[in-house]
Enzyme design. Structure first.
Site, PDB file in Angstrom:
ATOM      1  CB  SER A 132      -0.048   4.684  -1.120  1.00  0.00           C
ATOM      2  OG  SER A 132       0.328   6.037  -1.076  1.00  0.00           O
ATOM      3  CG  HIS A 178      -0.105   5.828   3.551  1.00  0.00           C
ATOM      4  ND1 HIS A 178       1.168   5.303   3.581  1.00  0.00           N
ATOM      5  CD2 HIS A 178      -0.293   6.258   2.282  1.00  0.00           C
ATOM      6  CE1 HIS A 178       1.720   5.397   2.389  1.00  0.00           C
ATOM      7  NE2 HIS A 178       0.854   5.993   1.581  1.00  0.00           N
TER       8      HIS A 178
END
Length: 250
Positions: A132, A178
């Site tokens: 991610s 992230h």
């Protein structure tokens, strides 16, 4: 843009890089499931413990490979499914925009940026893993494209919502990764998309090198703050764990 995209890539309908990245992630996830003998507790697999991002072994133990191997490891089927879906949805279009080589550079430099954020700001004894960070880099690049071409942001917002849900519902997924991936991906996309058309490849390469060297410098600076450690597998309460201790402490 004639025979080339806005990134300077040749027009192509291929998305072999995206498909390959997904395949590698899925295969490694299956290997961890087999090693751990568990679909949902695959974090107990040896390959998972050796590859997840963890500041102490990565910087103190010299296990630098974790900066990138962690981006191909996942915790449980929901984690891998969500990341594979996001990568499939965004990767195909972005690979066609950037071309194979630029797309690979975007993906791996974003992964590096995500890992760098974790190493710089996260607790040094907290492991994390997942694609991610790199995927948020794709989101960052997607945002730059939307702004540059003034496109409808609906698809971007949907992908942000999906990844935000995964971020806050699955343990051991780093918000810092992230954020680091998102910012790095946006910077990489800007370096590629806003490069002057004259000597475009040279300008793009220079931009990517500057971003990468900046990340290397930040990680090297952080490494100087971590003591030298010895890391290896050991048993804790009857369970196999990966442990680190001060060098020479026994």
């Amino acid at each position: 843009m004639g025979s080339r995209t806005i990134a300077g890539a040749r027009l192509s309908n291929s998305y072999i890089v995206t498909a390959t990245l997904i395949a590698v992630n899925v295969v490694l996830f299956l290997i961890t499931v087999v090693q751990a003998k568990s679909l949902f507790d695959n974090g107990a697999a040896r390959i998972e413990m050796l590859g997840e991002l963890w500041t102490y072994p990565a910087l103190g133990g010299g296990e630098w490979w974790r900066i990138f191997t962690s981006g191909f490891l996942h915790y449980g089927p929901i984690h891998i499914a969500a990341n594979a879906f996001s990568l499939w949805m965004m990767g195909r279009a972005l690979e066609q925009v950037f071309g194979k080589s630029r797309f690979l550079a975007l993906y791996f430099v974003s992964m590096f940026g995500a890992s760098a954020a974790v190493l710089l700001f996260d607790a040094p004894n907290r492991p994390s893993a997942g694609a991610s960070g790199a995927i948020f880099g794709l989101l960052g690049s997607y945002a730059v494209i939307v702004l540059k071409l003034r496109l409808n942001p609906t698809a971007l917002l949907i992908n942000l919502a999906i990844n935000a849900y995964v971020t806050f519902t699955i343990p051991q997924i780093s918000i810092l990764a992230h954020v680091g991936g998102l910012v790095t991906g946006a910077l990489v996309a800007a370096a590629i998309l806003y490069a002057p058309e004259r000597n475009r490849v040279r300008w793009q390469t220079t931009g990517l090198v500057i971003i990468t060297l900046a990340l290397v410098g930040l990680v090297a600076w952080r490494a100087g703050q971590i003591p030298s450690l010895e890391c290896d597998f050991g048993m804790v309460r009857g369970e196999l764990r990966y442990l680190c201790g001060l060098s020479g402490s026994g």
